[in-house]
Design a protein around this motif. Structure first.
Motif, short mmCIF file in Angstrom:
data_model
loop_
_atom_site.label_atom_id
_atom_site.label_comp_id
_atom_site.label_asym_id
_atom_site.label_seq_id
_atom_site.Cartn_x
_atom_site.Cartn_y
_atom_site.Cartn_z
N ARG A 37 0.82 -1.21 0.00
CA ARG A 37 0.00 0.00 0.00
C ARG A 37 0.86 1.26 0.00
O ARG A 37 0.43 2.30 -0.50
CB ARG A 37 -0.97 -0.02 1.19
CG ARG A 37 -2.14 -0.98 0.98
CD ARG A 37 -3.25 -0.73 1.98
NE ARG A 37 -2.87 -1.15 3.32
CZ ARG A 37 -3.06 -2.36 3.80
NH1 ARG A 37 -3.62 -3.30 3.05
NH2 ARG A 37 -2.71 -2.68 5.03
N THR B 267 1.38 1.63 -3.73
CA THR B 267 0.20 2.03 -4.50
C THR B 267 -0.30 3.41 -4.08
O THR B 267 -0.80 4.18 -4.92
CB THR B 267 -0.92 0.99 -4.33
OG1 THR B 267 -1.27 0.86 -2.95
CG2 THR B 267 -0.46 -0.37 -4.85
N LYS B 268 -0.17 3.76 -2.80
CA LYS B 268 -0.61 5.08 -2.34
C LYS B 268 0.21 6.18 -3.00
O LYS B 268 -0.33 7.22 -3.41
CB LYS B 268 -0.49 5.17 -0.82
CG LYS B 268 -0.95 6.51 -0.25
CD LYS B 268 -0.76 6.55 1.27
CE LYS B 268 -1.15 7.91 1.83
NZ LYS B 268 -0.90 8.00 3.29
N GLU C 35 -1.02 6.65 -6.50
CA GLU C 35 -2.32 7.32 -6.56
C GLU C 35 -2.19 8.82 -6.29
O GLU C 35 -2.83 9.64 -6.96
CB GLU C 35 -3.28 6.69 -5.55
CG GLU C 35 -3.70 5.28 -5.90
CD GLU C 35 -4.57 4.67 -4.82
OE1 GLU C 35 -5.06 5.42 -3.94
OE2 GLU C 35 -4.77 3.43 -4.84
N THR D 151 -1.43 -8.27 -3.32
CA THR D 151 -2.03 -6.96 -3.06
C THR D 151 -1.74 -6.00 -4.20
O THR D 151 -2.63 -5.27 -4.67
CB THR D 151 -1.52 -6.40 -1.72
OG1 THR D 151 -1.83 -7.30 -0.66
CG2 THR D 151 -2.15 -5.05 -1.43
N LYS E 250 -3.71 -7.10 -7.32
CA LYS E 250 -5.13 -6.72 -7.26
C LYS E 250 -5.31 -5.23 -7.53
O LYS E 250 -6.23 -4.82 -8.26
CB LYS E 250 -5.69 -7.08 -5.88
CG LYS E 250 -7.18 -6.78 -5.72
CD LYS E 250 -7.67 -7.19 -4.34
CE LYS E 250 -9.15 -6.87 -4.18
NZ LYS E 250 -9.64 -7.23 -2.83
N TRP E 251 -4.42 -4.41 -6.98
CA TRP E 251 -4.52 -2.96 -7.19
C TRP E 251 -4.33 -2.61 -8.67
O TRP E 251 -5.08 -1.81 -9.23
CB TRP E 251 -3.47 -2.24 -6.35
CG TRP E 251 -3.42 -0.76 -6.58
CD1 TRP E 251 -4.22 0.18 -6.00
CD2 TRP E 251 -2.52 -0.05 -7.45
NE1 TRP E 251 -3.89 1.44 -6.45
CE2 TRP E 251 -2.85 1.33 -7.33
CE3 TRP E 251 -1.48 -0.43 -8.28
CZ2 TRP E 251 -2.16 2.31 -8.05
CZ3 TRP E 251 -0.80 0.54 -9.00
CH2 TRP E 251 -1.14 1.90 -8.87
N TYR F 211 -7.49 -0.85 -10.01
CA TYR F 211 -7.34 0.61 -10.08
C TYR F 211 -6.95 1.08 -11.48
O TYR F 211 -7.33 2.17 -11.91
CB TYR F 211 -6.29 1.06 -9.06
CG TYR F 211 -6.28 2.56 -8.82
CD1 TYR F 211 -7.24 3.16 -8.01
CD2 TYR F 211 -5.31 3.37 -9.40
CE1 TYR F 211 -7.24 4.53 -7.78
CE2 TYR F 211 -5.29 4.74 -9.18
CZ TYR F 211 -6.26 5.31 -8.37
OH TYR F 211 -6.25 6.67 -8.15
#
Length: 911
Positions: free
Chosen positions: A170, A173-174, A177, A277, A280-281, A285
């Motif tokens: 995360r 991915t954060k 984003e 994870t 999946k993102w 996304y």
């Protein structure tokens, strides 16, 4: 477009230095206590958060060299070391006794914290949880030079994220984003993106860890890892102190390896969470896919982790071009129904600017044989001016590896033929589902960064034509891992048998699956005996039950045992036929895929001549394919699809003869009968004097006869054909014009490219440029030309000629040819020949050929002057001490003979 998830290997992004989603590590300190108690501040106190303090007794020590090093867990390689043995009974977690100032008081006998075991001395281990702070990309202060101080974490380089938690994923991915996928970048990336990607994990660590690892371990294995931490500090990290000169083991029968196996199993489960994870993102996304190079370099079961991402990626470098190694990687991917198995292909140490394209094709073909079906090559990284860099261009890894492909290479404009060949093969082998004969059990707890050894060492399976792939017992929980009608994974590889070797390692879940498969009727072959090693910490009663279950399984009529490690003969005796039974005078490989949508079966056929010199290694033989559909050849060089007209057929199979040059490959497609394919017109045998054949306009078979030949009809009749009236002849008296690609006068002014000039050389025969005066240290392009006279019908001929073939010597790098100004189709570099019937004219005919070379030869005189970002081949990590010497002199140019093979075309009756 594929894109990396981070700036260096995709391992991390900018983040606050104390972010808990960054990599974690363990640091250990120890102190030898010769007295009966310890009362002091723990060694290393303040290093990080105390993970555990452990006390124990040393029973003795030994020194080992690599030659006498005892075996450990499967996959561990022997290392020289001093090995101390701890009393397992004495190991005690004394963490609760440590006060807030780090002081520990232990009375080894009176307190009962350590068993009263006689030993040399007592030890106190202090293990601390620390954040790794491993840079995935250096920040400005570390880069040095004229750079400004970072004003926030955004421009302070990148930290490697925790690869063993969803939190680490995360962090990655954060950042995307919030800082990358804004201002419509997300929408644009969705339009052009293909794979988000992560390279092989090479994050430095003493022991790979995540913050909550201890709690997760206890939940999975029902005991605390803390008191066993001392035995984890070897072979469970990467670089740093992961291969120390001192190892701590226990006096248990397995020296504590059961606890290491449990640690590695937990590490793998958390790595899978991290990869899944991100996968999946990317899917949800971005509506794209995720590709990653999984597990090798890491202390875990590589096969268990491969199904975690959409497109698992291997590499030719770390898998040593080993077909058996690729089969280890592809088995789990194919069982997980992954359409793409990718490879980072072509990197070779010590081949900077000297690697040839045929060498790359050799790597690609061995990869196909191992079920790999996509390739990523090292491309030209930057087209502008790069500081402190010389001609020919910025070069990664300080010239340690084969160069990046781009317009600075003389051959760049000629790459298309060979890369189209790869693309067409990829298209075929990304269709349908792979079909593999045999599954081989493999459970290894650690994978080295360089896989050089076969797992199934004998070659009897290949010799008898059986294909195989490896599966970990961890893969057997995948949805496709079902046994129906005695076939394992009928919707995936459709294995006909499963092989275990006596020295294989088992797992509890894996044994349950074995018994399930045996009960379902799968043929199971135990090579050399029943395995007895079960990984992990087991209660004695559980272990005894496993052995009883295995003994019961061996009583099943479909479970077989061999006396040796060889299994092919036993499998054949069971009536299990290979999909491709090979009878040849060399080593041939096949790879079979079935497309249920079109009902077409595709088979890759490859003559591997890895130990033969270029231009040698030709072989011939037959392959019996388990199909009775109509056979076609798919020519990946030209894109042409042609019926195969020479074969025999039984009620269940098709037997096709092949003559293959060294390292030559072809694709056979079995197509169901239809209006286009429904014809039984074919021959069963032809001799080598028949240069080609096709179906004529009247539906008969037309043979192109070069010399006296025979053919056998499908009814068994043998016929003889007379030779063409003109014998083959070789071309001579060539003119060679060499376009030299020389360094610019100012090596640092390289953006304009090479300095070029031409020289002309008359050649009575074709020899290497090394044998031509003035061309010893030359790279560039060679333009060859000569002429020959051709006449279809002269007074001396009783039969007019129909045409001719032309054959060239083996291709060193690239070759494009033309006859009378008309370019020939792309030429197979292993057997460069073409039918030139449509290009010939009466009288004088002109043959032209263009070859291009690597840059290695021209770089030799200036090798020590080369720089990339200020560093060159002589840098500390790239110089002669590391084996990186100037490129060897390449034998550039056309070397050998060019032949013209006149032929007469004859229509024959096959009945």
């Amino acid at each position: 477009m594929d894109f990396a998830m981070g700036p260096n290997q995709g391992a991390g992004v900018p983040a606050l230095i104390n972010d808990e989603g960054l990599m974690w590590d363990l640091a250990t300190y120890n102190v030898n206590v010769t007295g009966g108690s310890f009362d002091a501040v723990l060694p290393g106190w303040g290093t990080g958060k105390l993970q555990a303090a452990v006390s124990g007794k040393i029973l003795g020590s030994e020194k080992f060299t690599t030659s006498d090093s005892p075996g450990g867990l499967p996959g561990d390689l022997p290392l020289a070391r001093t090995q101390y043995t701890l009393s397992a009974q004495s190991l005690t977690d004394v963490t609760p006794l440590v006060d807030p100032s780090g002081r520990l008081h232990v009375d080894f006998v009176a307190s009962g914290t350590t068993a009263n075991t006689t030993g040399q001395s007592n030890m106190i281990f202090a293990v601390y949880l620390i954040q790794s702070h491993y840079r995935a990309q250096q920040g400005p202060l570390e880069m040095k030079g004229p750079m400004s101080n970072p004003d926030s974490y955004i421009n302070n380089g990148s930290w490697a994220v925790d690869h063993f938690s969803a939190l680490g994923a995360r962090v990655m991915t954060k950042f995307w984003e919030e800082h990358i996928l804004n201002n419509e970048t997300r929408e644009l990336l969705q339009q052009v993106g293909n794979y988000a990607w992560e390279d092989s994990v090479e994050i430095e660590a003493n022991v790979y860890w995540t913050k909550n690892f201890s709690a997760i371990f206890e939940e999975e294995h029902k005991y605390s890892v803390n008191k066993w931490l001392p035995v984890l500090f070897h072979r469970n990290g990467h670089y740093k102190n992961s291969n120390p000169g001192v190892w701590w083991v226990t006096d248990e029968m397995d020296e504590g390896n059961s606890h290491i196996a449990d640690y590695r199993a937990t590490l793998a489960s958390q790595y899978q969470i991290y990869e899944s994870t991100i996968n999946k993102w990317v899917e949800e996304y971005l509506n794209l896919q995720f590709s990653a190079q999984l597990s090798y370099n890491l202390p875990m079961d590589m096969l268990a982790n491969i199904p975690s991402v959409d497109a698992p990626e291997t590499e030719s470098l770390d898998f040593s071009d080993l077909i058996d190694g690729y089969r280890q990687y592809s088995g789990p991917a194919n069982l997980a129904r992954r359409r793409i198995i990718s490879s980072e292909c072509g990197a070779v140490r010590g081949e900077a600017y000297s690697q040839s394209l045929p060498e790359i094709l050799w790597k690609v073909k061995r990869s196909y044989a191992g079920s790999v079906n996509q390739f990523v090559f090292h491309g030209f990284p930057y087209s502008g001016e790069y500081g402190n860099t010389t001609w020919p261009t910025w070069t990664t890894f300080n010239y340690q590896y084969s160069g990046m492909h781009g317009p600075h290479e003389p051959a760049w404009e000629f790459y298309r033929d060979q890369f189209d060949f790869i693309a067409r093969n990829n298209w075929v082998f990304q269709s349908g589902t792979p079909r593999i004969d045999i599954a081989i059990w493999q459970k290894t707890t650690v994978y080295p960064g360089h896989i050089q050894l076969r797992t199934y060492v004998p070659t009897d399976l290949e010799q008898m034509g059986y294909s195989y792939e490896y599966l970990s017992p961890d893969n057997l929980n995948l949805p496709a891992a079902k046994v129906i009608d005695g076939i394992l994974a009928p919707k995936a590889q459709a294995f006909k048998a499963l092989v275990l070797r006596q020295n294989d390692s088992l797992t509890l879940d894996g044994v349950s699956k074995l018994i399930e498969f045996a009960n379902a009727g799968l043929s199971i072959v135990l090579a050399g005996g029943v395995p007895t090693t079960v990984l992990g910490t087991l209660a004695p009663g559980v272990y005894r039950q496993v052995l009883r279950d295995l003994d019961t399984m061996t009583q099943q009529p479909n479970v077989y045992m061999t006396n040796s490690t060889l299994v092919a003969s036993k499998i054949a005796a069971l009536g299990i036929k290979p999909r491709t039974k090979i009878s040849a005078n060399a080593t041939w490989y096949t790879y079979w895929r079935s497309d249920s949508a079109s009902n077409i079966d595709y088979v890759f056929v490859y003559n591997d001549a890895m130990y033969s010199a270029p231009g040698t290694g030709a072989s011939e033989g037959t392959i019996e394919f388990q199909s009775t559909k109509i056979p076609y050849e798919y020519n990946a060089w030209t894109g042409e699809k042609r019926p195969i007209l020479t074969y025999e057929q039984t009620k269940t199979s098709t037997i096709i003869p092949f003559r293959l040059a060294g390292n030559q490959s072809t694709i056979v497609a079995f197509i169901p009968a239809s209006e286009d394919t429904a014809k039984s017109t074919h021959l069963s045998q032809t001799s080598s004097g028949i240069l080609g054949c096709n179906v004529s306009t009247n539906g008969r078979i037309s043979l192109k006869v070069g010399s006296t030949s025979t053919y056998e009809t499908s009814t068994g009749a043998t016929k003889t054909l007379s030779a063409a009236p003109v014998s083959p002849f070789k071309l001579s008296n060539w003119t060679l014009i060499v376009e030299h690609w020389d360094p610019p006068i100012d090596l640092y002014n390289y953006t304009g490219g090479a300095a070029k000039h031409n020289t002309t050389h008359p050649l009575p025969r074709l020899v290497s440029w090394l044998e031509i005066p003035g061309l010893q240290n030359v790279s560039g392009r060679g333009h060859y030309s000569t002429t020959f006279t051709y006449s279809r019908n002269s007074n001396k001929m009783s039969t007019p000629l129909s045409g001719a073939f032309i054959s060239f010597p083996p291709v060193y790098h690239t070759l494009q040819a033309s006859v009378n100004g008309k370019r020939l189709p792309p030429l197979d570099v292993t057997d460069p020949r073409a039918d030139i019937k449509e290009y010939l004219v009466e009288g004088v005919n002109t043959v032209e050929a263009v070859v291009a070379t690597p840059l290695g030869n021209v770089l030799r005189p200036i090798w020590s002057q080369l720089r990339s970002s200020g560093e060159g081949p002589g840098s500390l990590d790239a110089g002669p001490s590391k084996g990186f010497v100037p490129p060897p002199q390449g034998r550039y140019g056309m070397v050998g003979e060019v032949w013209v093979w006149p032929y007469v075309e004859v229509d024959v009756d096959v009945d």
